[in-house]
Motif scaffolding. Structure first.
Motif, PDB file in Angstrom:
ATOM      1  N   ARG A  70       0.816  -1.212   0.000  1.00 18.99           N
ATOM      2  CA  ARG A  70       0.000   0.000   0.000  1.00 18.99           C
ATOM      3  C   ARG A  70       0.844   1.254   0.000  1.00 18.99           C
ATOM      4  NH1 ARG A  70      -4.294  -1.872   4.513  1.00 18.99           N
ATOM      5  NH2 ARG A  70      -5.458  -3.296   3.186  1.00 18.99           N
ATOM      6  N   ARG A  71       1.972   1.216   0.692  1.00 15.73           N
ATOM      7  CA  ARG A  71       2.787   2.418   0.847  1.00 15.73           C
ATOM      8  C   ARG A  71       4.110   2.388   0.096  1.00 15.73           C
ATOM      9  NH1 ARG A  71       1.054   5.447   5.596  1.00 15.73           N
ATOM     10  NH2 ARG A  71      -0.655   4.305   6.535  1.00 15.73           N
ATOM     11  N   PHE A  72       4.524   1.183  -0.355  1.00 17.82           N
ATOM     12  CA  PHE A  72       5.801   1.112  -1.034  1.00 17.82           C
ATOM     13  C   PHE A  72       5.852  -0.121  -1.930  1.00 17.82           C
ATOM     14  CE2 PHE A  72       6.246  -1.436   2.739  1.00 17.82           C
ATOM     15  CZ  PHE A  72       6.970  -2.538   2.302  1.00 17.82           C
ATOM     16  N   SER A  73       6.805  -0.126  -2.813  1.00 20.09           N
ATOM     17  CA  SER A  73       7.084  -1.281  -3.665  1.00 20.09           C
ATOM     18  C   SER A  73       8.558  -1.613  -3.542  1.00 20.09           C
ATOM     19  CB  SER A  73       6.739  -0.973  -5.123  1.00 20.09           C
ATOM     20  OG  SER A  73       5.357  -0.733  -5.256  1.00 20.09           O
ATOM     21  N   THR A  74       8.855  -2.898  -3.594  1.00 17.22           N
ATOM     22  CA  THR A  74      10.240  -3.344  -3.484  1.00 17.22           C
ATOM     23  C   THR A  74      10.522  -4.354  -4.579  1.00 17.22           C
ATOM     24  OG1 THR A  74      10.130  -3.071  -1.086  1.00 17.22           O
ATOM     25  CG2 THR A  74      11.932  -4.395  -1.936  1.00 17.22           C
TER      26      THR A  74
END
Length: 135
Positions: A70-74
């Motif tokens: 929801r807040r980041f992608s890795t």
């Protein structure tokens, strides 16, 4: 940093927990991108991806996993070797990864395991064995 120890490089196939793991992955070799595939299952020692490839058993490869939250992608990069092939896809044994990748994969296995306590105990047994051998 890289992960060392028997849990990643020489998993005990009879006791390695394999869990469902549906993610899109990109597989590449030193020469080229081999394609995008769908992962089917995961263990601390490797991953099975669905779909035909021309990669021979023993071929070194790199797996790129994208995890979107929801807040980041890795993006995780894991190195492996084609361990087996069948009509459904290929099994890839992990050979090298950064610590944060291992932590992520370990969390995925524990989260999806039918018995996370037994899985964690197995991990700790293997971790203790590998650390004792390097002291």
């Amino acid at each position: 940093m890289t992960i060392a120890g028997s849990i990643v490089f020489n998993p005990d196939k009879r006791r390695t927990s394999r869990v469902p793991f549906r993610r899109n992955v990109k597989i590449s070799t030193r020469d080229a991108i081999q394609g995008r595939f769908t992962a089917q299952n995961l263990s601390l020692g490797g991953i099975f991806v669905k779909g035909p490839t021309d990669l021979p058993v023993g071929q070194d490869c790199r797996i790129e996993l994208h995890e979107t939250g929801r807040r980041f992608s890795t993006i995780y990069h894991v190195y492996g070797k084609i361990a087996h092939q069948d009509k459904n896809g290929v099994g890839i044994q992990f050979t090298n990864m950064e610590d944060y990748c291992f932590t992520y994969l370990q969390t995925m296995v524990l989260y999806a395991s039918e018995d996370p306590i037994e899985t964690a105990e197995h991990f700790m047994e293997k971790f203790a064995e590998s650390n004792a051998s390097t002291c």
